[in-house]
Design a protein around this motif. Structure first.
Motif, mmCIF file in Angstrom:
data_model
loop_
_atom_site.group_PDB
_atom_site.id
_atom_site.type_symbol
_atom_site.label_atom_id
_atom_site.label_comp_id
_atom_site.label_asym_id
_atom_site.label_seq_id
_atom_site.Cartn_x
_atom_site.Cartn_y
_atom_site.Cartn_z
ATOM 1 N N UNK A 128 0.766 -1.024 -0.033
ATOM 2 C CA UNK A 128 0.053 -0.029 -0.079
ATOM 3 C C UNK A 128 0.918 1.068 0.041
ATOM 4 N N UNK A 129 0.571 2.305 -1.033
ATOM 5 C CA UNK A 129 1.277 3.335 -0.774
ATOM 6 C C UNK A 129 0.330 4.465 -0.365
ATOM 7 N N UNK A 130 0.488 5.404 0.662
ATOM 8 C CA UNK A 130 -0.346 6.270 1.241
ATOM 9 C C UNK A 130 -0.005 7.620 0.488
ATOM 10 N N UNK A 131 -1.119 8.323 0.027
ATOM 11 C CA UNK A 131 -0.971 9.715 -0.332
ATOM 12 C C UNK A 131 -1.411 10.746 0.545
ATOM 13 N N UNK A 146 5.557 1.155 -6.927
ATOM 14 C CA UNK A 146 5.156 -0.256 -6.985
ATOM 15 C C UNK A 146 5.939 -1.132 -8.040
ATOM 16 N N UNK A 147 6.333 -0.645 -9.190
ATOM 17 C CA UNK A 147 6.888 -1.253 -10.285
ATOM 18 C C UNK A 147 8.524 -1.441 -9.665
ATOM 19 N N UNK A 148 9.109 -0.437 -8.933
ATOM 20 C CA UNK A 148 10.155 -0.746 -8.409
ATOM 21 C C UNK A 148 10.314 -1.601 -7.474
ATOM 22 N N UNK A 160 -2.070 -10.712 -7.826
ATOM 23 C CA UNK A 160 -3.570 -11.199 -7.539
ATOM 24 C C UNK A 160 -4.344 -9.841 -7.905
ATOM 25 N N UNK A 161 -3.764 -8.874 -7.267
ATOM 26 C CA UNK A 161 -4.674 -7.670 -7.640
ATOM 27 C C UNK A 161 -3.515 -6.516 -8.111
ATOM 28 N N UNK A 162 -3.808 -6.073 -9.585
ATOM 29 C CA UNK A 162 -2.902 -4.962 -9.908
ATOM 30 C C UNK A 162 -2.968 -3.940 -9.194
ATOM 31 N N UNK A 163 -2.116 -2.747 -9.273
ATOM 32 C CA UNK A 163 -2.164 -1.441 -8.521
ATOM 33 C C UNK A 163 -3.141 -0.753 -9.084
ATOM 34 N N UNK A 164 -4.074 -0.334 -8.081
ATOM 35 C CA UNK A 164 -5.361 0.536 -8.146
ATOM 36 C C UNK A 164 -5.342 1.392 -7.038
ATOM 37 N N UNK A 171 -2.975 0.647 -3.851
ATOM 38 C CA UNK A 171 -2.580 -0.659 -3.344
ATOM 39 C C UNK A 171 -2.499 -1.862 -4.563
ATOM 40 N N UNK A 172 -1.635 -2.958 -4.436
ATOM 41 C CA UNK A 172 -1.738 -4.039 -5.216
ATOM 42 C C UNK A 172 -1.372 -5.488 -4.067
ATOM 43 N N UNK A 173 -1.815 -6.609 -4.605
ATOM 44 C CA UNK A 173 -1.760 -7.700 -3.838
ATOM 45 C C UNK A 173 -1.037 -8.759 -4.565
ATOM 46 N N UNK A 174 -0.029 -9.292 -3.950
ATOM 47 C CA UNK A 174 0.851 -10.280 -4.730
ATOM 48 C C UNK A 174 1.020 -11.496 -4.027
ATOM 49 N N UNK A 175 1.244 -12.668 -4.456
ATOM 50 C CA UNK A 175 1.498 -14.053 -3.975
ATOM 51 C C UNK A 175 2.520 -14.823 -4.568
#
Length: 180
Positions: A128-131, A146-148, A160-164, A171-175
């Motif tokens: 998660x990135x907070x703005x 997020x790409x970095x 699982x869930x791309x950046x949105x 946030x994005x979810x990865x596994x």
């Protein structure tokens, strides 16, 4: 081995002894032999004679299938199977890593290392990135961060869930990718 006389319903919905209210049942004795279709009263009498219980094991069959067995022992075995199956389950956890769009390179390395550890343990990770304030005008910085993070991960992963964007957060979810 004692004959159980339970007039109240069991919590798992199984009927035993006098709770079985059908006219006839397909009967299996205590040694596993099929005795065919027998009147319920006769089956109950056979169970009492052997000092065991008549347990309905398949109520949806026509006629219902009943077994002569020690109900206490049977119930214990069922609970033991359930405990063993729960023991072998892997509980999937969702870990969350939070950061800001203006994160330093060293901090990003540390966060990526933590994400990698979580993935290696088999957990899912929500990044998660907070703005805050005017940062919301530059959400593309969040995509870059997020790409970095993804570039710095060493093992294979699934997104699982791309950046949105979600309100003030991105946030994005990865596994971890399943090993073949």
């Amino acid at each position: 081995m004692a004959y159980v006389n339970n007039n109240n319903n069991n919590k798992n919905g199984q009927r035993i002894n006098e709770m079985i209210r059908v006219r006839e049942v397909r009967l299996i004795d205590d040694e596993g032999n099929q005795l065919g279709i027998v009147a319920t009263q006769e089956a109950l009498k056979m169970a009492k004679d052997r000092d065991l219980d008549l347990v309905e094991v398949s109520p949806n069959a026509n006629p219902p299938v009943c077994k002569i067995l020690d109900y206490g022992k049977y119930k214990f075995e069922q609970e033991k199977k359930l405990r063993d199956s729960k023991k072998n389950q892997k509980v999937l956890k969702l870990k969350e890593i939070r950061m800001q769009p203006k994160i330093g390179s060293g901090d990003l390395d540390t966060k990526a290392k933590h994400i990698q550890e979580f993935l290696d343990e088999g957990d899912k990770v929500k990044v998660t990135i907070r703005f805050r304030g005017r940062e919301l005008a530059h959400t593309e910085l969040g995509y870059d961060v997020l790409n970095e993070v993804l570039k710095r991960l060493t093992s294979a992963y699934n997104i699982d869930k791309p950046a949105a964007m979600d309100g003030r957060n991105m946030s994005m979810t990865i596994s971890a990718k399943a090993a073949k």
